[in-house]
Design an enzyme around this catalytic site. Structure first.
Site: not given
Lengths: 328, 328, 328, 328
Positions: C133, C176
């Site tokens: 991420d 994400g």
């Protein structure tokens, strides 16, 4: 040999490595486990057989290898196995481990060794054709061929970017010491202008004419695929002979090389290897011996080692003509 | 030059092609269109500038090219542009098309041409660093470098399958005529045992010692990465010098070659190329000229052509030491 | 802790797996071996620490893993480690194995666990940021991010083939949960029309306007990238809200999903992971503790766990604007 | 129709796009050019035929497309072509362009349209089977199938990294609305534990038993491949039904989705498409009409549209059994 007499088998990979050998190995081990056989893996092919490098393989030992190139059992070419003494040593080890039959994954040399050995020592073998060259009789494709062709085509796709950007002529050499299979399939798949293989006569004057004609017709770049084993000396040899006449195309030579042997196997190679590994054990248990398994027209086929080794397999000639028409 | 005086610009790619050049081109054309500029693409770099091969480019003309290797404008190295006559012809064409400024995508030679030309003919240039070698001062990375390194590492990953299966030693040559960037990053990324680059002294005795020591410690195969421009003659030259001492490792040589220049650009190269193409137009409209744009520490930077061409950029020396420790 | 007091260290991976974790692990083990430390690998992160799943790792144990996705030590999220009892059990095992310090590879949750644990039990930790991420403060990139973005872009490249062939609109969701880094970089790299991320306000009317305007201008297909964690409900949520107004574009939704976590790490991730693994051991031996290592502007940096966990890292806002201009 | 009466042909792609369609198109155009035919490309399939979107295609117009996914002629599903009025309009355009015959690249719907149209309007058609689903009778493989399977397997390889790292159970859905070919080949190639396809009965109790047994035997993670068109509702539907019983394996669902349609075609698809495009023109010139070309057992085959549309093609049942044995 009858089914109930086979309790312990050995499996090994030999000769040049090929993507999909691990998938075949997995299939052999698991099919054998399913049939309650004990399996030993021999490291480094006939070398390991001579040196007694055996290890027990169970179903979990082949987990997570179906997607890996190379061979987890490693491989080698063995000079010692070409001698009666070497083979006798190997036979001693097989007997010490109480092995009833062997499954050999490899190419021509591997099968030749298996044939001689089984005749001398009476231990049955089944062969699985694993070689990127696709030059074994008795199967439409050998394990590793489809991956090698895809790798070569991907490489040519990249070279085309540069050839196209610079309007250049590229001679690209692919593997195939005695066989033009990889070259022919790579040429068609990459839209190459010409392909030069050991199986077909090459007339360099014709080649020059084609390349010049293509350029005159507006073709901005050209790729010529050459099999490694081409009698005129591979891509470098051929380029050397004609590059002066084609200087305006800025000819370049690229040899794709060893990377063609590696990489994760393609879908086709994994399926083929799985089917062949499965068939090898199944056929062994049905009493077959000293044959190679293959897939011909989508069916499992058996071929004697004799035929698999000596019968010639040739790429289809009309594909060469087609390739040249499609590249105009 | 003031912003309001720039209405028509030309853009071209020159020198060796590099993946991401199309992404840069797309960014230039679209940023220019956004700012109401007219854009002309020049085919084949300075060659096309001399021959007047210009074409109007609008936003749709760069659709669907961000992912393509090579350069849709094609590229060339131009001998004629090294002469005052060639450059004068080029200037005539630029004036005929009423071009106010040029954006040049390429490497050292491209920037050198731009510098001389703009001094002679007073037409402002902005340079965008596009070369797989990463040997241009004024930017952390050049366009194409990350893709070339990834391509090289993928190739070595495949070669490792074979090296591992056969317990072999491989000398792998990657691109980089004057620069070891590709070699060093490839070596670290592929876990190679050693790396030989033009920027560092190579002691062959040390290399042999390391390879033998690794083998003694149980390392089953080794890969040595060599930069194309290594003064001892590339991978083949080095292998020739030491292979007799390492015969038991069956040393092999592979030259990865031109495929390193092609292929779809990586994420990093697309982002870098997009930012640099965007910055080139933006900075031009802010009045900058005869500078190269770059990204240093994640910020857009300007470097005079002078510095970009002559200042040396060197890979970090401590990475070489780290690579050797990690390969034990 | 002084250098000479550190003789035995443990290393583990925790939280979501990320490509490059194995490269980091290899770097830790080999750098430690080089410095004569004993290394133990802990399986499945804090879970294995609590259950005492430790194994000795020597240099050969990390051979041939630099190129593999996932983590050979496996990973897990541990509920038990959130309790004092769980942590006490873990501490007992570390003491039983005489561990002087730990190296933790993971994300926010991993660092939080390390911070609490080291405060409670006085065992020093070094953190290595490993998460696709890229949402950890103290490093430009986290291990796995570059690979995840490249995987997402390759997927979108394929979807574009279909979008282009059918003139369609695609909403593509990438990973994400709290961070738009993957979405933003994927959008720029794939030439997407728009990108919707948690960090920026999304006005659906504006999005519709842009898509319609693009179509009116001749853009034949459009791709909109949406971060998984978008408050309007991911790609499916957003598509549901506006698809009626855009029916003529035949909107489709694709969720790229878990394949973003896997695959061979990219060059950048392997280099980053190698440097961070190397730095983690080196810094530990220099007396550092309870910090995360990172690379900022190409230099190794240390950040307290406190800051790494709580300071926010945000993608550059001006990249969003650039992306929209480049997609016109 | 006699050879000498065919002077102008049209070619188009229709239905869902499939990788390799461009290679087929290239082969059609070049083989036609070689035979001195004039070729028109029709954009967006039957839609473009109705709207008169024809363009002359010469040999250079298909340069550099063999490696591209999608179709440069674009494609569509046409409602209007299902009406006599739509077909009449299409016929008017074909006559206006003086088209003697059409070559249609697509799947079942495409062939159905071709059959009805040629019966109504007397214009001969040749069909080329292009669909990723491999559900057309009369050819071993359809264009695009091999690429789709390879794409799916690569995706599962990545998911396995995570499944393995976390010891999880994954339900992965691949394309195939009415056909389990993609699912079955993906399952074997990715070493999946089970595969659920429309052609075989699924007993969820058996599935649970297998998964639990595998876990008990030490299998650390499992992947189950589900065909999109599975009557129990795809991967999500099946996972919902059994996930409570398998909670300890943390079951996850991933839908690979549209990316299976795109990407550069594999070697096999390029060769197949080249051969079929070449055969389509050749057979047309030999007087054949209203048949589909195919490759069966490596030989070109002709199948009436009637049979191609209505005869069922089923994956080999014994492969399912083999897959389950190999995944123990």
């Amino acid at each position: 040999m009858k089914r109930e007499d086979i309790r312990r088998i050995a499996v090994f990979t030999s000769g040049g490595d090929a993507p999909g050998m691990n998938a075949a190995l997995r299939a052999v081990v698991r099919t054998a486990a399913w049939n309650k056989l004990h399996v030993y893996g021999i490291e480094r092919g006939y070398e390991g057989m001579i040196d007694g490098h055996f290890k027990r393989m169970e179903r979990r030992d082949v987990a997570n290898i179906i997607q890996r190139g190379g061979t987890v059992l490693r491989t080698a070419r063995s000079m010692r196995f070409m001698t009666p003494e070497g083979r006798a040593q190997a036979a001693d080890h097989l007997r010490a481990y109480d092995i009833d039959a062997c499954i050999a994954i490899g190419g021509n040399g591997t099968f030749t060794g298996a044939k001689i050995f089984s005749e001398e020592h009476g231990i049955p073998f089944i062969g699985i054709p694993g070689t990127i060259d696709n030059d074994l009789y008795g199967t439409d494709y050998t394990i590793g061929f489809d991956t090698a062709v895809n790798t070569a085509i991907e490489a040519v796709d990249k070279i085309r970017d540069t050839a196209d950007s610079h309007n250049r002529l590229f001679f690209v050499e692919v593997m195939g010491r005695h066989s033009g299979y990889i070259a022919l399939h790579t040429a068609i798949g990459s839209g190459a202008s010409s392909v030069l293989i050991p199986e077909a006569n090459t007339n360099l004057e014709d080649l020059k004419t084609v390349l010049k004609k293509n350029k005159a017709r507006g073709k901005l770049f050209s790729v010529v695929i050459v099999a490694e084993g081409h009698p005129m000396g591979g891509a470098a040899g051929i380029a050397a002979k004609i590059k002066d006449d084609l200087a305006s195309m800025e000819p370049k030579v690229t040899v794709i090389g060893h990377l063609q042997r590696g990489g994760a196997p393609t879908a086709l190679d994994r399926l083929l290897a799985s089917r062949l590994g499965y068939a090898a054990v199944t056929k062994l248990l049905e009493g077959e011996e000293n044959v190679a398994v293959g897939i011909v027209n989508d069916l499992v086929t058996l071929t004697s080692f004799e035929e698999a080794i000596y019968k010639e397999k040739k790429p289809q000639g009309d594909l060469i003509e087609m390739a040249s028409i499609l590249a105009i």
